[in-house]
Design a protein around this motif. Structure first.
Motif, PDB file in Angstrom:
ATOM      1  N   TYR A 121       0.835  -1.206   0.000  1.00 25.23           N
ATOM      2  CA  TYR A 121       0.000   0.000   0.000  1.00 25.23           C
ATOM      3  C   TYR A 121       0.870   1.256   0.000  1.00 25.23           C
ATOM      4  O   TYR A 121       0.648   2.186  -0.776  1.00 25.23           O
ATOM      5  N   VAL A 122       1.871   1.285   0.871  1.00 24.90           N
ATOM      6  CA  VAL A 122       2.745   2.455   0.964  1.00 24.90           C
ATOM      7  C   VAL A 122       3.528   2.622  -0.336  1.00 24.90           C
ATOM      8  O   VAL A 122       3.636   3.735  -0.867  1.00 24.90           O
ATOM      9  N   LEU A 123       4.056   1.537  -0.880  1.00 18.81           N
ATOM     10  CA  LEU A 123       4.813   1.613  -2.129  1.00 18.81           C
ATOM     11  C   LEU A 123       3.954   2.158  -3.256  1.00 18.81           C
ATOM     12  O   LEU A 123       4.362   3.043  -4.004  1.00 18.81           O
ATOM     13  N   LYS A 124       2.750   1.648  -3.371  1.00 14.68           N
ATOM     14  CA  LYS A 124       1.839   2.094  -4.428  1.00 14.68           C
ATOM     15  C   LYS A 124       1.554   3.583  -4.305  1.00 14.68           C
ATOM     16  O   LYS A 124       1.627   4.336  -5.281  1.00 14.68           O
ATOM     17  N   ASN A 125       1.226   4.013  -3.080  1.00 11.80           N
ATOM     18  CA  ASN A 125       0.905   5.427  -2.871  1.00 11.80           C
ATOM     19  C   ASN A 125       2.125   6.330  -2.953  1.00 11.80           C
ATOM     20  O   ASN A 125       2.047   7.439  -3.468  1.00 11.80           O
ATOM     21  N   ALA A 126       3.243   5.856  -2.467  1.00 16.02           N
ATOM     22  CA  ALA A 126       4.481   6.653  -2.504  1.00 16.02           C
ATOM     23  C   ALA A 126       4.971   6.819  -3.944  1.00 16.02           C
ATOM     24  O   ALA A 126       5.501   7.870  -4.300  1.00 16.02           O
ATOM     25  N   SER A 127       4.766   5.799  -4.771  1.00 12.56           N
ATOM     26  CA  SER A 127       5.201   5.881  -6.165  1.00 12.56           C
ATOM     27  C   SER A 127       4.498   7.024  -6.892  1.00 12.56           C
ATOM     28  O   SER A 127       5.077   7.645  -7.782  1.00 12.56           O
ATOM     29  N   SER A 128       3.262   7.306  -6.496  1.00 15.24           N
ATOM     30  CA  SER A 128       2.520   8.389  -7.140  1.00 15.24           C
ATOM     31  C   SER A 128       3.007   9.767  -6.683  1.00 15.24           C
ATOM     32  O   SER A 128       2.656  10.779  -7.277  1.00 15.24           O
ATOM     33  N   LEU A 129       3.821   9.811  -5.634  1.00 20.55           N
ATOM     34  CA  LEU A 129       4.322  11.080  -5.101  1.00 20.55           C
ATOM     35  C   LEU A 129       5.680  11.473  -5.670  1.00 20.55           C
ATOM     36  O   LEU A 129       6.131  12.595  -5.461  1.00 20.55           O
ATOM     37  N   VAL A 130       6.339  10.565  -6.376  1.00 19.31           N
ATOM     38  CA  VAL A 130       7.674  10.867  -6.909  1.00 19.31           C
ATOM     39  C   VAL A 130       7.627  11.373  -8.337  1.00 19.31           C
ATOM     40  O   VAL A 130       6.691  11.276  -9.013  1.00 19.31           O
TER      41      VAL A 130
END
Length: 130
Positions: A121-130
């Motif tokens: 979940y964190v990876l998926k959401n964090a990927s959208s922030l980079v």
């Protein structure tokens, strides 16, 4: 009183009263179902430091592959010099997922399956922030 708390109290009462194993199994199934529906803390721009720390925790403990490290590094480049974000990173690296919505999840206190879900979940959401 929330449903999860009531069910936990009911489980404890059944155990104390020596209820049948069928009642235990049914209640345990209900509790597991609720855990599977746990609402994850919101990951967003205000929590990128924490998300980077959680990714570090997840990679270090083999819940995510090394590809998550590149996302973590990109997030870290965005928070250089920001004390609040750096504190979030430190907490995340210890396994504490903190959301911008005020919710949190201590990854050390949950099962391996939920840890893996949280890391994904964190990876998926964090990927959208980079």
């Amino acid at each position: 009183m929330n449903t999860h708390f009531r069910n936990t109290l009911a489980a404890l009462a059944l155990l104390a009263a020596g209820a049948s194993s069928t009642a235990h199994a049914n209640l345990l199934g209900d509790l597991k179902s609720q855990a599977g529906n746990y609402a994850m803390p919101a990951v967003g721009a205000s929590t990128i430091g924490n998300a980077a720390g959680v990714l570090q925790y997840c990679v270090k403990n083999n819940y995510l592959g090394s590809d998550a490290a590149s996302v973590k590094d990109k997030l870290l480049s965005k928070i250089t010099g920001q004390k609040q974000q750096q504190a979030g990173y430190a907490n995340g690296a210890k396994g504490l997922l903190q959301g911008g919505d005020g919710k949190s999840l201590n990854l050390k206190a949950v099962s391996g399956k939920l840890k893996t879900k949280a890391c994904d979940y964190v990876l998926k959401n964090a990927s959208s922030l980079v």
